[in-house]
Design a protein around this motif. Structure first.
Motif, PDB file in Angstrom:
ATOM      1  N   SER A   1       0.824  -1.208   0.000  1.00  0.00           N
ATOM      2  CA  SER A   1       0.000   0.000   0.000  1.00  0.00           C
ATOM      3  C   SER A   1       0.861   1.263   0.000  1.00  0.00           C
ATOM      4  O   SER A   1       0.572   2.219  -0.718  1.00  0.00           O
ATOM      5  CB  SER A   1      -0.914  -0.006   1.225  1.00  0.00           C
ATOM      6  N   GLU A   2       1.910   1.267   0.779  1.00  0.00           N
ATOM      7  CA  GLU A   2       2.807   2.431   0.809  1.00  0.00           C
ATOM      8  C   GLU A   2       3.422   2.682  -0.562  1.00  0.00           C
ATOM      9  O   GLU A   2       3.550   3.828  -0.994  1.00  0.00           O
ATOM     10  CB  GLU A   2       3.887   2.229   1.870  1.00  0.00           C
ATOM     11  N   GLU A   3       3.803   1.618  -1.242  1.00  0.00           N
ATOM     12  CA  GLU A   3       4.375   1.744  -2.586  1.00  0.00           C
ATOM     13  C   GLU A   3       3.332   2.263  -3.573  1.00  0.00           C
ATOM     14  O   GLU A   3       3.621   3.098  -4.427  1.00  0.00           O
ATOM     15  CB  GLU A   3       4.932   0.391  -3.046  1.00  0.00           C
ATOM     16  N   LYS A   4       2.102   1.781  -3.443  1.00  0.00           N
ATOM     17  CA  LYS A   4       1.017   2.236  -4.322  1.00  0.00           C
ATOM     18  C   LYS A   4       0.757   3.729  -4.126  1.00  0.00           C
ATOM     19  O   LYS A   4       0.599   4.475  -5.098  1.00  0.00           O
ATOM     20  CB  LYS A   4      -0.258   1.432  -4.030  1.00  0.00           C
ATOM     21  N   VAL A   5       0.745   4.182  -2.889  1.00  0.00           N
ATOM     22  CA  VAL A   5       0.534   5.605  -2.604  1.00  0.00           C
ATOM     23  C   VAL A   5       1.695   6.422  -3.160  1.00  0.00           C
ATOM     24  O   VAL A   5       1.493   7.477  -3.765  1.00  0.00           O
ATOM     25  CB  VAL A   5       0.348   5.848  -1.086  1.00  0.00           C
ATOM     26  N   ARG A   6       2.922   5.935  -2.988  1.00  0.00           N
ATOM     27  CA  ARG A   6       4.085   6.649  -3.514  1.00  0.00           C
ATOM     28  C   ARG A   6       3.976   6.798  -5.034  1.00  0.00           C
ATOM     29  O   ARG A   6       4.201   7.871  -5.586  1.00  0.00           O
ATOM     30  CB  ARG A   6       5.382   5.923  -3.151  1.00  0.00           C
ATOM     31  N   GLU A   7       3.625   5.721  -5.711  1.00  0.00           N
ATOM     32  CA  GLU A   7       3.478   5.776  -7.170  1.00  0.00           C
ATOM     33  C   GLU A   7       2.359   6.732  -7.587  1.00  0.00           C
ATOM     34  O   GLU A   7       2.508   7.478  -8.555  1.00  0.00           O
ATOM     35  CB  GLU A   7       3.169   4.382  -7.724  1.00  0.00           C
ATOM     36  N   ALA A   8       1.254   6.700  -6.868  1.00  0.00           N
ATOM     37  CA  ALA A   8       0.126   7.578  -7.205  1.00  0.00           C
ATOM     38  C   ALA A   8       0.495   9.044  -7.013  1.00  0.00           C
ATOM     39  O   ALA A   8       0.085   9.900  -7.802  1.00  0.00           O
ATOM     40  CB  ALA A   8      -1.098   7.226  -6.369  1.00  0.00           C
ATOM     41  N   THR A   9       1.309   9.361  -6.008  1.00  0.00           N
ATOM     42  CA  THR A   9       1.724  10.753  -5.813  1.00  0.00           C
ATOM     43  C   THR A   9       2.648  11.215  -6.939  1.00  0.00           C
ATOM     44  O   THR A   9       2.648  12.389  -7.284  1.00  0.00           O
ATOM     45  CB  THR A   9       2.412  10.971  -4.443  1.00  0.00           C
ATOM     46  N   GLU A  10       3.415  10.285  -7.494  1.00  0.00           N
ATOM     47  CA  GLU A  10       4.273  10.638  -8.631  1.00  0.00           C
ATOM     48  C   GLU A  10       3.458  10.805  -9.911  1.00  0.00           C
ATOM     49  O   GLU A  10       3.752  11.663 -10.730  1.00  0.00           O
ATOM     50  CB  GLU A  10       5.337   9.560  -8.847  1.00  0.00           C
ATOM     51  N   GLU A  11       2.437   9.985 -10.072  1.00  0.00           N
ATOM     52  CA  GLU A  11       1.662   9.976 -11.305  1.00  0.00           C
ATOM     53  C   GLU A  11       0.594  11.070 -11.368  1.00  0.00           C
ATOM     54  O   GLU A  11       0.292  11.580 -12.430  1.00  0.00           O
ATOM     55  CB  GLU A  11       0.988   8.611 -11.459  1.00  0.00           C
ATOM     56  N   TYR A  12       0.031  11.421 -10.227  1.00  0.00           N
ATOM     57  CA  TYR A  12      -1.070  12.392 -10.186  1.00  0.00           C
ATOM     58  C   TYR A  12      -0.701  13.574  -9.291  1.00  0.00           C
ATOM     59  O   TYR A  12      -0.787  13.484  -8.064  1.00  0.00           O
ATOM     60  CB  TYR A  12      -2.349  11.736  -9.643  1.00  0.00           C
ATOM     61  N   PRO A  13      -0.314  14.703  -9.877  1.00  0.00           N
ATOM     62  CA  PRO A  13       0.072  15.866  -9.075  1.00  0.00           C
ATOM     63  C   PRO A  13      -1.042  16.347  -8.141  1.00  0.00           C
ATOM     64  O   PRO A  13      -0.763  16.772  -7.017  1.00  0.00           O
ATOM     65  CB  PRO A  13       0.396  16.937 -10.122  1.00  0.00           C
ATOM     66  N   ALA A  14      -2.294  16.253  -8.565  1.00  0.00           N
ATOM     67  CA  ALA A  14      -3.407  16.691  -7.707  1.00  0.00           C
ATOM     68  C   ALA A  14      -3.524  15.782  -6.485  1.00  0.00           C
ATOM     69  O   ALA A  14      -3.833  16.250  -5.381  1.00  0.00           O
ATOM     70  CB  ALA A  14      -4.710  16.700  -8.493  1.00  0.00           C
ATOM     71  N   PHE A  15      -3.253  14.494  -6.664  1.00  0.00           N
ATOM     72  CA  PHE A  15      -3.268  13.566  -5.534  1.00  0.00           C
ATOM     73  C   PHE A  15      -2.128  13.883  -4.578  1.00  0.00           C
ATOM     74  O   PHE A  15      -2.316  13.899  -3.363  1.00  0.00           O
ATOM     75  CB  PHE A  15      -3.173  12.122  -6.033  1.00  0.00           C
ATOM     76  N   LYS A  16      -0.952  14.160  -5.119  1.00  0.00           N
ATOM     77  CA  LYS A  16       0.193  14.528  -4.283  1.00  0.00           C
ATOM     78  C   LYS A  16      -0.121  15.770  -3.463  1.00  0.00           C
ATOM     79  O   LYS A  16       0.165  15.828  -2.264  1.00  0.00           O
ATOM     80  CB  LYS A  16       1.437  14.766  -5.133  1.00  0.00           C
ATOM     81  N   LYS A  17      -0.749  16.755  -4.098  1.00  0.00           N
ATOM     82  CA  LYS A  17      -1.116  17.982  -3.383  1.00  0.00           C
ATOM     83  C   LYS A  17      -2.093  17.665  -2.250  1.00  0.00           C
ATOM     84  O   LYS A  17      -1.959  18.175  -1.143  1.00  0.00           O
ATOM     85  CB  LYS A  17      -1.725  18.994  -4.347  1.00  0.00           C
ATOM     86  N   TRP A  18      -3.075  16.802  -2.526  1.00  0.00           N
ATOM     87  CA  TRP A  18      -4.038  16.420  -1.494  1.00  0.00           C
ATOM     88  C   TRP A  18      -3.338  15.724  -0.331  1.00  0.00           C
ATOM     89  O   TRP A  18      -3.592  16.025   0.824  1.00  0.00           O
ATOM     90  CB  TRP A  18      -5.121  15.523  -2.092  1.00  0.00           C
ATOM     91  N   VAL A  19      -2.431  14.795  -0.646  1.00  0.00           N
ATOM     92  CA  VAL A  19      -1.701  14.069   0.398  1.00  0.00           C
ATOM     93  C   VAL A  19      -0.839  15.026   1.215  1.00  0.00           C
ATOM     94  O   VAL A  19      -0.813  14.981   2.446  1.00  0.00           O
ATOM     95  CB  VAL A  19      -0.838  12.942  -0.210  1.00  0.00           C
TER      96      VAL A  19
END
Length: 141
Positions: A42-60
């Motif tokens: 799960s941690e790896e999935k979240v890390r990848e999603a933050t790299e792939e989706y800038p809006a998700f990274k901003k939310w996190v």
């Protein structure tokens, strides 16, 4: 594949801790290793999603609620989420809404994101059972 990789690695690295000697005759991966594999996966999935989706990274980085408030199910109003954020999180599969539920707290999160984002799974098992009953009631399975 990642999930199986982590479960296998945990089994090899911690054979005694996961009671591999008890399970090796009839299972490739012991249940304890499978349970422990969820968090790093799960941690790896979240890390990848933050790299792939800038809006998700901003939310996190900026809008994710404090750890003490991260409970499932939740209401978007609890976290001051605007509709654009809700849509974005739904589109990338981070949250989903149970539209048949009458309560205000009706948003859920798949385990693949829940663990990595630090949300507690209060009520997760009953929710899975409720979804199963709904599917069986419709004669799909």
């Amino acid at each position: 594949m990642r999930f199986l990789h982590y479960a296998a690695k945990i089994t090899l690295d911690n054979a005694k801790d996961v009671n591999f000697e008890k399970w090796y005759t009839n299972r490739l991966l012991p249940p304890q290793a499978i349970r422990r594999a969820l968090k790093p996966c799960s941690e790896e999935k979240v890390r990848e999603a933050t790299e792939e989706y800038p809006a998700f990274k901003k939310w996190v980085d900026e809008q994710l609620p404090p750890a003490s408030e991260r409970k499932i199910p939740f209401a978007v109003e609890q976290f001051n989420m605007d509709q654009q954020t809700v849509r974005m999180l739904e589109e990338i599969g981070v949250i989903y809404e149970d539209k048949e539920k009458e309560e205000i707290a009706r948003f859920y999160m798949p385990e693949i994101f829940r663990e990595g984002l630090g949300f507690s799974g209060q009520g997760a098992r009953p929710r899975i059972v409720a979804l199963k009953r709904r599917v069986l009631g419709k004669g799909i399975l």
